[in-house]
Design a protein around this motif. Structure first.
Motif, PDB file in Angstrom:
ATOM      1  N   ASN A  11       0.806  -1.225   0.000  1.00 44.84           N
ATOM      2  CA  ASN A  11       0.000   0.000   0.000  1.00 44.84           C
ATOM      3  C   ASN A  11       0.836   1.270   0.000  1.00 44.84           C
ATOM      4  N   GLY A  12       2.161   1.119   0.035  1.00 48.99           N
ATOM      5  CA  GLY A  12       3.033   2.285  -0.043  1.00 48.99           C
ATOM      6  C   GLY A  12       3.193   2.754  -1.477  1.00 48.99           C
ATOM      7  N   GLN A  13       3.841   3.889  -1.668  1.00 45.45           N
ATOM      8  CA  GLN A  13       3.931   4.475  -3.004  1.00 45.45           C
ATOM      9  C   GLN A  13       4.721   3.607  -3.973  1.00 45.45           C
ATOM     10  N   LEU A  14       5.770   2.939  -3.513  1.00 45.39           N
ATOM     11  CA  LEU A  14       6.545   2.075  -4.402  1.00 45.39           C
ATOM     12  C   LEU A  14       5.784   0.792  -4.700  1.00 45.39           C
ATOM     13  N   GLY A  15       5.203   0.185  -3.677  1.00 46.39           N
ATOM     14  CA  GLY A  15       4.420  -1.029  -3.887  1.00 46.39           C
ATOM     15  C   GLY A  15       3.278  -0.812  -4.860  1.00 46.39           C
ATOM     16  N   LYS A  16       2.588   0.311  -4.717  1.00 51.99           N
ATOM     17  CA  LYS A  16       1.474   0.615  -5.621  1.00 51.99           C
ATOM     18  C   LYS A  16       1.959   0.869  -7.048  1.00 51.99           C
ATOM     19  N   THR A  17       3.128   1.467  -7.172  1.00 53.88           N
ATOM     20  CA  THR A  17       3.680   1.726  -8.503  1.00 53.88           C
ATOM     21  C   THR A  17       4.034   0.423  -9.207  1.00 53.88           C
ATOM     22  N   ASN A  19       2.756  -2.482  -8.641  1.00 55.27           N
ATOM     23  CA  ASN A  19       1.470  -3.125  -8.944  1.00 55.27           C
ATOM     24  C   ASN A  19       0.870  -2.556 -10.221  1.00 55.27           C
ATOM     25  N   GLU A  20       0.847  -1.238 -10.290  1.00 57.98           N
ATOM     26  CA  GLU A  20       0.244  -0.561 -11.442  1.00 57.98           C
ATOM     27  C   GLU A  20       0.988  -0.869 -12.745  1.00 57.98           C
ATOM     28  N   LEU A  21       2.306  -0.906 -12.666  1.00 57.73           N
ATOM     29  CA  LEU A  21       3.104  -1.087 -13.882  1.00 57.73           C
ATOM     30  C   LEU A  21       3.151  -2.527 -14.372  1.00 57.73           C
ATOM     31  N   TYR A  22       3.147  -3.482 -13.432  1.00 60.04           N
ATOM     32  CA  TYR A  22       3.522  -4.842 -13.832  1.00 60.04           C
ATOM     33  C   TYR A  22       2.529  -5.954 -13.515  1.00 60.04           C
ATOM     34  N   LYS A  23       1.552  -5.702 -12.671  1.00 61.76           N
ATOM     35  CA  LYS A  23       0.680  -6.799 -12.266  1.00 61.76           C
ATOM     36  C   LYS A  23      -0.030  -7.450 -13.457  1.00 61.76           C
ATOM     37  N   LYS A  24      -0.454  -6.633 -14.415  1.00 61.92           N
ATOM     38  CA  LYS A  24      -1.217  -7.164 -15.543  1.00 61.92           C
ATOM     39  C   LYS A  24      -0.362  -7.383 -16.791  1.00 61.92           C
ATOM     40  N   ASN A  25       0.920  -7.077 -16.682  1.00 61.61           N
ATOM     41  CA  ASN A  25       1.801  -7.236 -17.843  1.00 61.61           C
ATOM     42  C   ASN A  25       2.291  -8.669 -17.970  1.00 61.61           C
ATOM     43  N   ILE A 150      19.035  -1.893  -2.193  1.00 56.69           N
ATOM     44  CA  ILE A 150      19.032  -0.733  -3.095  1.00 56.69           C
ATOM     45  C   ILE A 150      18.790   0.534  -2.287  1.00 56.69           C
ATOM     46  N   ARG A 151      19.820   1.346  -2.178  1.00 57.88           N
ATOM     47  CA  ARG A 151      19.662   2.651  -1.524  1.00 57.88           C
ATOM     48  C   ARG A 151      19.159   3.649  -2.557  1.00 57.88           C
ATOM     49  N   THR A 152      18.106   4.348  -2.196  1.00 59.38           N
ATOM     50  CA  THR A 152      17.557   5.353  -3.099  1.00 59.38           C
ATOM     51  C   THR A 152      17.377   6.651  -2.332  1.00 59.38           C
ATOM     52  N   SER A 153      16.971   7.716  -3.016  1.00 62.25           N
ATOM     53  CA  SER A 153      16.888   9.015  -2.350  1.00 62.25           C
ATOM     54  C   SER A 153      15.664   9.808  -2.784  1.00 62.25           C
ATOM     55  N   TRP A 154      15.088  10.515  -1.830  1.00 61.64           N
ATOM     56  CA  TRP A 154      14.001  11.462  -2.061  1.00 61.64           C
ATOM     57  C   TRP A 154      12.914  10.857  -2.951  1.00 61.64           C
ATOM     58  N   LEU A 155      12.460   9.677  -2.569  1.00 60.18           N
ATOM     59  CA  LEU A 155      11.525   8.912  -3.391  1.00 60.18           C
ATOM     60  C   LEU A 155      10.154   9.584  -3.414  1.00 60.18           C
ATOM     61  N   TYR A 156       9.565   9.628  -4.591  1.00 54.83           N
ATOM     62  CA  TYR A 156       8.231  10.225  -4.730  1.00 54.83           C
ATOM     63  C   TYR A 156       7.462   9.541  -5.851  1.00 54.83           C
ATOM     64  N   SER A 157       6.149   9.582  -5.721  1.00 56.33           N
ATOM     65  CA  SER A 157       5.253   9.145  -6.780  1.00 56.33           C
ATOM     66  C   SER A 157       4.325  10.304  -7.106  1.00 56.33           C
ATOM     67  N   LYS A 158       4.046  10.483  -8.373  1.00 52.16           N
ATOM     68  CA  LYS A 158       3.126  11.548  -8.781  1.00 52.16           C
ATOM     69  C   LYS A 158       1.669  11.157  -8.528  1.00 52.16           C
ATOM     70  N   LYS A 159       1.440   9.883  -8.235  1.00 53.93           N
ATOM     71  CA  LYS A 159       0.067   9.395  -8.101  1.00 53.93           C
ATOM     72  C   LYS A 159      -0.240   8.800  -6.733  1.00 53.93           C
ATOM     73  N   HIS A 160       0.749   8.209  -6.085  1.00 50.52           N
ATOM     74  CA  HIS A 160       0.473   7.417  -4.888  1.00 50.52           C
ATOM     75  C   HIS A 160       1.193   7.956  -3.656  1.00 50.52           C
ATOM     76  N   THR A 191       9.213   6.848  -8.346  1.00 47.09           N
ATOM     77  CA  THR A 191       8.979   5.429  -8.085  1.00 47.09           C
ATOM     78  C   THR A 191       8.865   4.614  -9.371  1.00 47.09           C
ATOM     79  N   VAL A 192       8.445   5.242 -10.450  1.00 44.50           N
ATOM     80  CA  VAL A 192       8.349   4.539 -11.737  1.00 44.50           C
ATOM     81  C   VAL A 192       9.732   4.061 -12.174  1.00 44.50           C
ATOM     82  N   ASN A 193      10.717   4.934 -12.077  1.00 46.16           N
ATOM     83  CA  ASN A 193      12.078   4.581 -12.507  1.00 46.16           C
ATOM     84  C   ASN A 193      12.719   3.547 -11.592  1.00 46.16           C
TER      85      ASN A 193
END
Length: 261
Positions: A11-17, A19-25, A150-160, A191-193
Protein backbone atom coordinates in the motif's frame (compact mmCIF):
# COMPACT_ATOMS: atom_id res chain seq x y z
CA UNK A 1 9.60 -20.49 -16.28
CA UNK A 2 7.51 -17.91 -14.43
CA UNK A 3 9.14 -16.37 -11.37
CA UNK A 4 6.99 -15.70 -8.34
CA UNK A 5 7.59 -12.38 -6.61
CA UNK A 6 6.35 -11.32 -3.19
CA UNK A 7 5.95 -7.56 -2.70
CA UNK A 8 5.62 -6.37 0.90
CA UNK A 9 4.37 -2.93 1.85
CA UNK A 10 1.98 -3.07 -1.09
CA UNK A 11 0.00 0.00 0.00
CA UNK A 12 3.03 2.29 -0.04
CA UNK A 13 3.93 4.48 -3.00
CA UNK A 14 6.54 2.08 -4.40
CA UNK A 15 4.42 -1.03 -3.89
CA UNK A 16 1.47 0.62 -5.62
CA UNK A 17 3.68 1.73 -8.50
CA UNK A 18 5.03 -1.79 -9.06
CA UNK A 19 1.47 -3.12 -8.94
CA UNK A 20 0.24 -0.56 -11.44
CA UNK A 21 3.10 -1.09 -13.88
CA UNK A 22 3.52 -4.84 -13.83
CA UNK A 23 0.68 -6.80 -12.27
CA UNK A 24 -1.22 -7.16 -15.54
CA UNK A 25 1.80 -7.24 -17.84
CA UNK A 26 2.98 -10.44 -19.45
CA UNK A 27 6.61 -10.24 -18.35
CA UNK A 28 7.10 -13.74 -17.00
CA UNK A 29 6.53 -12.73 -13.38
CA UNK A 30 3.72 -13.61 -11.01
CA UNK A 31 3.24 -11.09 -8.23
CA UNK A 32 1.77 -11.48 -4.77
CA UNK A 33 1.15 -8.09 -3.15
CA UNK A 34 0.71 -7.95 0.62
CA UNK A 35 -0.03 -4.88 2.75
CA UNK A 36 1.04 -4.33 6.33
CA UNK A 37 -2.48 -5.17 7.47
CA UNK A 38 -2.27 -8.59 5.86
CA UNK A 39 1.44 -9.23 6.30
CA UNK A 40 3.17 -7.51 9.21
CA UNK A 41 6.91 -8.17 8.93
CA UNK A 42 7.36 -7.51 12.65
CA UNK A 43 5.44 -10.72 13.36
CA UNK A 44 7.39 -13.88 12.60
CA UNK A 45 4.26 -16.02 12.55
CA UNK A 46 2.81 -13.94 9.70
CA UNK A 47 5.95 -14.41 7.63
CA UNK A 48 6.31 -18.10 8.36
CA UNK A 49 2.66 -18.78 7.54
CA UNK A 50 2.88 -17.19 4.11
CA UNK A 51 6.26 -18.67 3.21
CA UNK A 52 5.06 -22.14 4.18
CA UNK A 53 2.01 -21.84 1.93
CA UNK A 54 3.66 -20.36 -1.15
CA UNK A 55 7.04 -20.69 -2.86
CA UNK A 56 8.63 -17.41 -3.90
CA UNK A 57 11.68 -16.73 -6.03
CA UNK A 58 12.05 -13.08 -5.00
CA UNK A 59 10.79 -10.82 -2.24
CA UNK A 60 10.74 -7.07 -2.88
CA UNK A 61 10.59 -5.45 0.55
CA UNK A 62 8.84 -2.12 0.29
CA UNK A 63 7.66 -2.29 3.92
CA UNK A 64 9.27 0.47 5.95
CA UNK A 65 8.72 3.13 8.57
CA UNK A 66 9.60 6.35 6.74
CA UNK A 67 8.36 9.16 9.00
CA UNK A 68 11.73 10.79 9.70
CA UNK A 69 10.38 13.32 12.19
CA UNK A 70 8.31 10.86 14.22
CA UNK A 71 11.18 8.36 14.29
CA UNK A 72 13.08 10.79 16.54
CA UNK A 73 10.19 10.86 19.02
CA UNK A 74 9.25 7.17 18.90
CA UNK A 75 12.39 5.39 17.65
CA UNK A 76 11.21 2.03 18.94
CA UNK A 77 8.58 1.90 16.17
CA UNK A 78 11.15 2.70 13.47
CA UNK A 79 13.54 0.04 14.77
CA UNK A 80 10.77 -2.54 15.10
CA UNK A 81 9.88 -2.24 11.40
CA UNK A 82 13.12 -1.12 9.73
CA UNK A 83 15.46 -3.36 11.72
CA UNK A 84 13.66 -6.21 13.49
CA UNK A 85 11.09 -6.64 10.72
CA UNK A 86 13.86 -6.82 8.12
CA UNK A 87 15.68 -9.38 10.30
CA UNK A 88 12.54 -11.54 10.38
CA UNK A 89 12.12 -11.29 6.63
CA UNK A 90 15.80 -12.06 6.02
CA UNK A 91 15.55 -15.22 8.11
CA UNK A 92 12.54 -16.42 6.12
CA UNK A 93 14.26 -15.67 2.81
CA UNK A 94 17.36 -17.59 3.90
CA UNK A 95 15.32 -20.56 5.09
CA UNK A 96 13.25 -20.69 1.89
CA UNK A 97 15.92 -19.80 -0.69
CA UNK A 98 14.25 -16.54 -1.67
CA UNK A 99 16.26 -13.65 -3.12
CA UNK A 100 15.56 -10.50 -1.12
CA UNK A 101 15.40 -7.09 -2.79
CA UNK A 102 15.37 -4.53 -0.01
CA UNK A 103 14.81 -0.78 -0.38
CA UNK A 104 17.08 1.36 1.77
CA UNK A 105 17.93 5.04 1.90
CA UNK A 106 20.46 7.80 1.38
CA UNK A 107 19.96 8.67 5.05
CA UNK A 108 22.45 5.98 6.09
CA UNK A 109 25.07 8.65 5.27
CA UNK A 110 25.80 11.81 7.25
CA UNK A 111 25.71 14.20 4.27
CA UNK A 112 29.16 15.68 4.85
CA UNK A 113 30.75 14.31 1.67
CA UNK A 114 31.15 16.87 -1.11
CA UNK A 115 30.98 14.31 -3.93
CA UNK A 116 28.27 11.67 -4.55
CA UNK A 117 28.21 8.68 -2.24
CA UNK A 118 29.29 5.32 -3.65
CA UNK A 119 28.20 1.99 -2.17
CA UNK A 120 31.51 1.39 -0.40
CA UNK A 121 31.50 4.73 1.44
CA UNK A 122 31.37 4.58 5.21
CA UNK A 123 27.87 4.89 6.64
CA UNK A 124 27.17 7.31 9.49
CA UNK A 125 23.47 8.10 9.90
CA UNK A 126 22.63 11.23 11.89
CA UNK A 127 19.00 10.52 12.76
CA UNK A 128 16.98 7.62 14.18
CA UNK A 129 15.36 6.81 10.84
CA UNK A 130 18.73 6.44 9.14
CA UNK A 131 20.09 4.39 12.05
CA UNK A 132 17.13 2.01 11.95
CA UNK A 133 17.52 1.53 8.19
CA UNK A 134 21.25 0.87 8.57
CA UNK A 135 20.55 -1.76 11.21
CA UNK A 136 18.19 -3.44 8.74
CA UNK A 137 20.94 -3.40 6.10
CA UNK A 138 23.34 -5.01 8.56
CA UNK A 139 20.91 -7.81 9.33
CA UNK A 140 20.60 -8.58 5.62
CA UNK A 141 24.36 -8.52 5.08
CA UNK A 142 25.00 -10.87 8.01
CA UNK A 143 22.18 -13.32 7.29
CA UNK A 144 21.90 -13.61 3.51
CA UNK A 145 24.10 -14.38 0.52
CA UNK A 146 21.49 -13.73 -2.18
CA UNK A 147 20.23 -10.19 -1.78
CA UNK A 148 20.04 -6.76 -3.35
CA UNK A 149 20.03 -3.76 -1.03
CA UNK A 150 19.03 -0.73 -3.09
CA UNK A 151 19.66 2.65 -1.52
CA UNK A 152 17.56 5.35 -3.10
CA UNK A 153 16.89 9.01 -2.35
CA UNK A 154 14.00 11.46 -2.06
CA UNK A 155 11.53 8.91 -3.39
CA UNK A 156 8.23 10.22 -4.73
CA UNK A 157 5.25 9.14 -6.78
CA UNK A 158 3.13 11.55 -8.78
CA UNK A 159 0.07 9.39 -8.10
CA UNK A 160 0.47 7.42 -4.89
CA UNK A 161 1.23 8.00 -1.22
CA UNK A 162 2.20 11.09 0.74
CA UNK A 163 5.36 12.75 -0.51
CA UNK A 164 6.97 16.08 -1.31
CA UNK A 165 5.69 16.14 -4.90
CA UNK A 166 2.06 15.76 -3.89
CA UNK A 167 2.44 18.09 -0.91
CA UNK A 168 3.67 20.92 -3.14
CA UNK A 169 0.72 20.45 -5.49
CA UNK A 170 -1.69 20.42 -2.57
CA UNK A 171 -0.24 23.59 -1.06
CA UNK A 172 -0.27 25.30 -4.44
CA UNK A 173 -4.07 25.09 -4.42
CA UNK A 174 -4.48 26.95 -1.13
CA UNK A 175 -1.40 29.12 -0.66
CA UNK A 176 0.08 32.02 -2.64
CA UNK A 177 3.61 31.73 -1.26
CA UNK A 178 5.78 28.74 -0.39
CA UNK A 179 9.05 28.89 1.56
CA UNK A 180 11.26 25.93 0.66
CA UNK A 181 14.67 25.09 2.06
CA UNK A 182 17.87 25.32 0.05
CA UNK A 183 19.94 23.68 2.83
CA UNK A 184 19.66 20.08 1.64
CA UNK A 185 20.80 18.59 -1.64
CA UNK A 186 19.88 15.24 -3.20
CA UNK A 187 18.38 13.45 -6.17
CA UNK A 188 14.57 13.19 -6.24
CA UNK A 189 13.67 9.74 -7.56
CA UNK A 190 10.43 8.75 -9.26
CA UNK A 191 8.98 5.43 -8.09
CA UNK A 192 8.35 4.54 -11.74
CA UNK A 193 12.08 4.58 -12.51
CA UNK A 194 13.01 2.68 -9.36
CA UNK A 195 10.35 0.07 -10.17
CA UNK A 196 11.80 -0.45 -13.63
CA UNK A 197 15.29 -0.91 -12.17
CA UNK A 198 14.04 -3.52 -9.69
CA UNK A 199 12.15 -5.50 -12.32
CA UNK A 200 15.17 -5.37 -14.64
CA UNK A 201 17.31 -7.00 -11.92
CA UNK A 202 14.81 -9.85 -11.67
CA UNK A 203 14.33 -10.34 -15.41
CA UNK A 204 18.06 -10.41 -16.06
CA UNK A 205 18.63 -13.01 -13.33
CA UNK A 206 21.43 -10.80 -12.08
CA UNK A 207 24.01 -12.87 -10.15
CA UNK A 208 25.75 -9.74 -8.88
CA UNK A 209 24.34 -9.55 -5.37
CA UNK A 210 25.06 -6.88 -2.79
CA UNK A 211 24.54 -3.14 -2.42
CA UNK A 212 23.37 -0.76 -5.14
CA UNK A 213 22.58 2.93 -5.37
CA UNK A 214 19.70 3.99 -7.60
CA UNK A 215 18.32 7.49 -8.03
CA UNK A 216 17.27 9.84 -10.78
CA UNK A 217 20.47 11.62 -11.60
CA UNK A 218 19.49 15.29 -11.44
CA UNK A 219 20.97 16.92 -8.32
CA UNK A 220 18.84 19.61 -6.71
CA UNK A 221 17.74 21.20 -3.46
CA UNK A 222 14.20 20.93 -2.14
CA UNK A 223 13.67 24.46 -3.47
CA UNK A 224 14.82 23.37 -6.94
CA UNK A 225 12.54 20.36 -6.79
CA UNK A 226 9.54 22.47 -5.77
CA UNK A 227 10.29 24.85 -8.65
CA UNK A 228 10.40 21.91 -11.08
CA UNK A 229 7.08 20.56 -9.77
CA UNK A 230 5.34 23.91 -10.21
CA UNK A 231 6.71 24.35 -13.74
CA UNK A 232 5.77 20.81 -14.71
CA UNK A 233 2.18 21.43 -13.57
CA UNK A 234 1.89 24.95 -15.05
CA UNK A 235 1.62 26.52 -11.61
CA UNK A 236 4.78 28.61 -11.48
CA UNK A 237 2.94 31.85 -12.31
CA UNK A 238 0.46 31.33 -9.47
CA UNK A 239 2.92 30.78 -6.61
CA UNK A 240 5.64 32.96 -5.13
CA UNK A 241 8.41 30.50 -4.31
CA UNK A 242 10.77 31.77 -1.61
CA UNK A 243 14.18 30.33 -0.71
CA UNK A 244 14.53 29.48 2.98
CA UNK A 245 17.98 28.95 4.49
CA UNK A 246 16.89 28.65 8.12
CA UNK A 247 14.54 25.69 7.82
CA UNK A 248 14.59 23.62 11.02
CA UNK A 249 13.27 20.15 11.67
CA UNK A 250 13.22 17.96 14.77
CA UNK A 251 15.36 15.35 13.06
CA UNK A 252 18.81 16.21 11.73
CA UNK A 253 19.06 15.61 7.99
CA UNK A 254 22.06 15.14 5.69
CA UNK A 255 23.15 18.33 3.96
CA UNK A 256 24.07 16.45 0.81
CA UNK A 257 22.94 12.89 0.21
CA UNK A 258 23.59 12.64 -3.49
CA UNK A 259 24.09 9.00 -4.53
CA UNK A 260 26.21 7.77 -7.43
CA UNK A 261 24.36 5.09 -9.42
Amino acid sequence: MIKKVLVTGANGQLGKTINELYKKNDIGLEFVFVSREAFDITKKENINALFSKQKFDYCINCAAYTNVEQAEKTPEIAYKINAEGVKNLSHACEENDVILIHISTDYVFDGEKETPYIVSDETNPINKYGKSKLEGENHIKSMLTKYFVIRTSWLYSKKHGNNFYKTILKKAKTENQLSITTEQKGCPTDTVNLSKFIIKLIQENSPVFGFFHFCDEKVMTWYDFAEQILIENNLSNNINLVKANNYRTFARRPKSSVLKN
